[in-house]
Design a protein around this motif. Structure first.
Motif, PDB file in Angstrom:
ATOM      1  N   HIS A  82     -14.018  -0.318  -4.587  1.00 46.85           N
ATOM      2  CA  HIS A  82     -13.128  -1.085  -5.448  1.00 46.85           C
ATOM      3  C   HIS A  82     -11.824  -1.324  -4.703  1.00 46.85           C
ATOM      4  N   LEU A  83     -11.370  -2.570  -4.684  1.00 47.92           N
ATOM      5  CA  LEU A  83     -10.090  -2.912  -4.085  1.00 47.92           C
ATOM      6  C   LEU A  83      -9.206  -3.527  -5.162  1.00 47.92           C
ATOM      7  N   SER A  84      -7.990  -3.057  -5.262  1.00 46.74           N
ATOM      8  CA  SER A  84      -7.027  -3.594  -6.221  1.00 46.74           C
ATOM      9  C   SER A  84      -5.885  -4.251  -5.456  1.00 46.74           C
ATOM     10  N   LEU A  85      -5.725  -5.552  -5.659  1.00 43.73           N
ATOM     11  CA  LEU A  85      -4.560  -6.256  -5.142  1.00 43.73           C
ATOM     12  C   LEU A  85      -3.467  -6.129  -6.204  1.00 43.73           C
ATOM     13  N   VAL A  86      -2.388  -5.434  -5.882  1.00 49.02           N
ATOM     14  CA  VAL A  86      -1.314  -5.184  -6.839  1.00 49.02           C
ATOM     15  C   VAL A  86      -0.421  -6.422  -6.905  1.00 49.02           C
ATOM     16  N   VAL A  87      -0.448  -7.087  -8.051  1.00 43.73           N
ATOM     17  CA  VAL A  87       0.385  -8.273  -8.249  1.00 43.73           C
ATOM     18  C   VAL A  87       1.754  -7.865  -8.778  1.00 43.73           C
ATOM     19  N   SER A  88       1.773  -6.946  -9.727  1.00 41.83           N
ATOM     20  CA  SER A  88       3.036  -6.416 -10.250  1.00 41.83           C
ATOM     21  C   SER A  88       2.806  -4.992 -10.720  1.00 41.83           C
ATOM     22  N   GLY A  89       3.899  -4.267 -10.885  1.00 40.27           N
ATOM     23  CA  GLY A  89       3.795  -2.871 -11.258  1.00 40.27           C
ATOM     24  C   GLY A  89       3.735  -1.967 -10.036  1.00 40.27           C
ATOM     25  N   THR A  90       3.878  -0.683 -10.269  1.00 37.27           N
ATOM     26  CA  THR A  90       3.817   0.311  -9.199  1.00 37.27           C
ATOM     27  C   THR A  90       2.967   1.473  -9.684  1.00 37.27           C
ATOM     28  N   GLY A  91       2.795   2.448  -8.818  1.00 40.30           N
ATOM     29  CA  GLY A  91       2.020   3.614  -9.222  1.00 40.30           C
ATOM     30  C   GLY A  91       1.651   4.482  -8.041  1.00 40.30           C
ATOM     31  N   GLY A  92       0.663   5.321  -8.262  1.00 42.35           N
ATOM     32  CA  GLY A  92       0.215   6.211  -7.204  1.00 42.35           C
ATOM     33  C   GLY A  92      -1.170   6.729  -7.512  1.00 42.35           C
ATOM     34  N   GLY A  93      -1.757   7.367  -6.527  1.00 42.52           N
ATOM     35  CA  GLY A  93      -3.098   7.892  -6.709  1.00 42.52           C
ATOM     36  C   GLY A  93      -3.332   9.133  -5.874  1.00 42.52           C
ATOM     37  N   VAL A  94      -4.266   9.951  -6.344  1.00 43.26           N
ATOM     38  CA  VAL A  94      -4.648  11.168  -5.634  1.00 43.26           C
ATOM     39  C   VAL A  94      -6.159  11.147  -5.447  1.00 43.26           C
ATOM     40  N   TRP A  95      -6.589  11.288  -4.189  1.00 46.75           N
ATOM     41  CA  TRP A  95      -8.003  11.435  -3.862  1.00 46.75           C
ATOM     42  C   TRP A  95      -8.202  12.813  -3.243  1.00 46.75           C
ATOM     43  N   THR A 100      -1.228   8.880  -2.316  1.00 50.89           N
ATOM     44  CA  THR A 100      -0.489   7.698  -1.878  1.00 50.89           C
ATOM     45  C   THR A 100       0.225   7.042  -3.048  1.00 50.89           C
ATOM     46  N   GLU A 101       1.207   6.217  -2.729  1.00 57.60           N
ATOM     47  CA  GLU A 101       1.885   5.387  -3.707  1.00 57.60           C
ATOM     48  C   GLU A 101       1.608   3.917  -3.377  1.00 57.60           C
ATOM     49  N   TYR A 102       1.714   3.075  -4.383  1.00 54.73           N
ATOM     50  CA  TYR A 102       1.489   1.652  -4.128  1.00 54.73           C
ATOM     51  C   TYR A 102       2.530   0.818  -4.861  1.00 54.73           C
ATOM     52  N   LYS A 103       2.667  -0.417  -4.407  1.00 52.79           N
ATOM     53  CA  LYS A 103       3.683  -1.337  -4.923  1.00 52.79           C
ATOM     54  C   LYS A 103       3.121  -2.746  -4.856  1.00 52.79           C
ATOM     55  N   PRO A 104       3.818  -3.743  -5.416  1.00 52.99           N
ATOM     56  CA  PRO A 104       3.320  -5.122  -5.345  1.00 52.99           C
ATOM     57  C   PRO A 104       3.029  -5.550  -3.913  1.00 52.99           C
ATOM     58  N   HIS A 105       1.953  -6.300  -3.769  1.00 50.39           N
ATOM     59  CA  HIS A 105       1.457  -6.831  -2.494  1.00 50.39           C
ATOM     60  C   HIS A 105       0.648  -5.818  -1.698  1.00 50.39           C
ATOM     61  N   ASP A 106       0.448  -4.611  -2.250  1.00 50.69           N
ATOM     62  CA  ASP A 106      -0.454  -3.661  -1.602  1.00 50.69           C
ATOM     63  C   ASP A 106      -1.893  -3.918  -2.062  1.00 50.69           C
ATOM     64  N   LEU A 107      -2.827  -3.564  -1.191  1.00 46.75           N
ATOM     65  CA  LEU A 107      -4.242  -3.510  -1.549  1.00 46.75           C
ATOM     66  C   LEU A 107      -4.630  -2.037  -1.570  1.00 46.75           C
ATOM     67  N   ARG A 145     -13.455   6.713   4.979  1.00 47.98           N
ATOM     68  CA  ARG A 145     -12.167   7.197   5.458  1.00 47.98           C
ATOM     69  C   ARG A 145     -11.030   6.254   5.095  1.00 47.98           C
ATOM     70  N   ALA A 146     -11.369   5.023   4.665  1.00 48.39           N
ATOM     71  CA  ALA A 146     -10.333   4.079   4.251  1.00 48.39           C
ATOM     72  C   ALA A 146      -9.906   4.282   2.797  1.00 48.39           C
ATOM     73  N   ILE A 147     -10.624   5.133   2.063  1.00 43.88           N
ATOM     74  CA  ILE A 147     -10.329   5.329   0.639  1.00 43.88           C
ATOM     75  C   ILE A 147      -8.916   5.882   0.454  1.00 43.88           C
ATOM     76  N   GLY A 148      -8.197   5.288  -0.494  1.00 45.36           N
ATOM     77  CA  GLY A 148      -6.840   5.724  -0.778  1.00 45.36           C
ATOM     78  C   GLY A 148      -5.795   5.133   0.137  1.00 45.36           C
ATOM     79  N   THR A 149      -6.225   4.313   1.094  1.00 47.50           N
ATOM     80  CA  THR A 149      -5.285   3.707   2.026  1.00 47.50           C
ATOM     81  C   THR A 149      -4.713   2.425   1.441  1.00 47.50           C
ATOM     82  N   PRO A 150      -3.379   2.340   1.280  1.00 44.22           N
ATOM     83  CA  PRO A 150      -2.816   1.068   0.839  1.00 44.22           C
ATOM     84  C   PRO A 150      -2.679   0.129   2.031  1.00 44.22           C
TER      85      PRO A 150
END
Length: 323
Positions: A82-95, A100-107, A145-150
């Protein structure tokens, strides 16, 4: 138009909205535990496009916590990336192996087979992509190994992938249902190229995937440089560090040669400008020059060949019909 399904929370009774969203998200992505402080009167919207084995969806929703647990994985695993293109909003994730943290324009890259805990804040809007793992021509342990990589979408393959899905979800009217699987294949190639780029494993990609990705990158380059009168097959090849003959080979399966395709794009752009009421005072020769036609006679001849009329006559006929 491509096959699609649309969900809007206002179409469901307030008391049922959150549970319905949980069920819908589980079908689109994979079963998840979702929590939200807005669950009592939740709002969300989602538009799901059918691209054969691949699914693309755009969604907006209130802040959420997404949890994919080992128990849910044992119960149901579609084995997708699953790939999420972040259009707006922020957040983070734990695998298991990364936080990692993510922000707009991150995948943000995830896997239906690995536990995760992802939270969103602000006003989340994303474009999601669901790609079966079996379709990616990369070793499974390497791809994981790419999982969780923004990944950034500001340049390179990330930008190309983001442009593709953004344009696709913005307007599906030009496409037929039969185009879905073909578009899904293009998306899969771009995702494979992104994984390989992130892992510095370009040699793992089969030659045909390299070629399709390079062709898409070249098409994006041409679209961005149509205004440049020096845009030629030779300059395109030089910009991509390939020979002109190899460039022509890449376009052998296309419906036009490189030069003919550039000319067609320029004519289509000029035609749009000529029939735009807001540009009615702009001289024809200025519009022609804007799209790389420096000689008015060359532009007029090419325009008549393509559309059966002169640029001036076409402009007058179109503007009169709108009066």
């Amino acid at each position: 138009m491509l096959g699609e399904m649309v969900f809007r929370s206002e179409d469901v009774a307030a008391a049922d909205r959150f549970d319905y969203w949980v069920e819908l998200f589980g079908r689109t992505h994979a079963p998840m535990e979702l929590r939200s402080e807005y669950a009592d009167d939740f709002w969300a919207s989602q538009r799901v496009l059918d691209l054969g084995a691949v699914t693309v969806w755009s969604g907006t929703f209130q802040p959420l916590v997404f949890r994919r647990t080992p128990k849910l994985i044992r119960q149901s695993d579609p084995e997708t990336y699953h790939l999420s293109l972040v259009v707006s909003g922020t957040g983070g994730g734990v695998w298991r192996h990364r936080e990692t943290e993510y922000k707009p324009h991150d995948l943000l890259i995830s896997s239906s087979s690995l536990p995760n805990d992802v939270h969103s804040t602000g006003d989340p809007a994303v474009v999601g992509m669901e790609v079966p793992k079996a379709l990616l021509p990369l070793p499974r342990d390497m791809a994981d190994r790419a999982i969780g990589t923004p990944a950034s979408t500001q340049e390179g393959v990330g930008a190309l992938l983001a442009q593709f899905v953004t344009r696709l979800t913005a307007d599906t009217a030009p496409y037929q249902p039969s185009d879905g699987p073909r578009l899904g294949a293009v998306l899969t190639d771009l995702v494979a190229a992104l994984f390989a780029h992130l892992l510095e494993a370009g040699d793992c990609l089969p030659p045909e995937t390299h070629q399709r990705t390079l062709t898409l990158r070249i098409k994006g380059f041409v679209q961005e440089h149509l205004h440049d009168p020096q845009l030629t097959p030779a300059s395109i090849a030089a910009a991509h560090h390939i020979s002109t003959s190899y460039l022509h080979r890449l376009f052998e399966d296309e419906d036009a040669t490189v030069a003919a395709w550039i000319r067609r794009l320029r004519l289509e752009a000029a035609r749009r400008d000529l029939t735009d009421p807001a540009l009615h005072a702009t001289p024809v020769h200025a519009i022609a020059a804007r799209w790389g036609f420096l000689r008015a006679t060359d532009f007029s001849r090419a325009y008549r060949t393509a559309y059966g009329t002169t640029p001036t006559d076409h402009r007058h006929q179109t503007l009169r019909s709108r009066e």
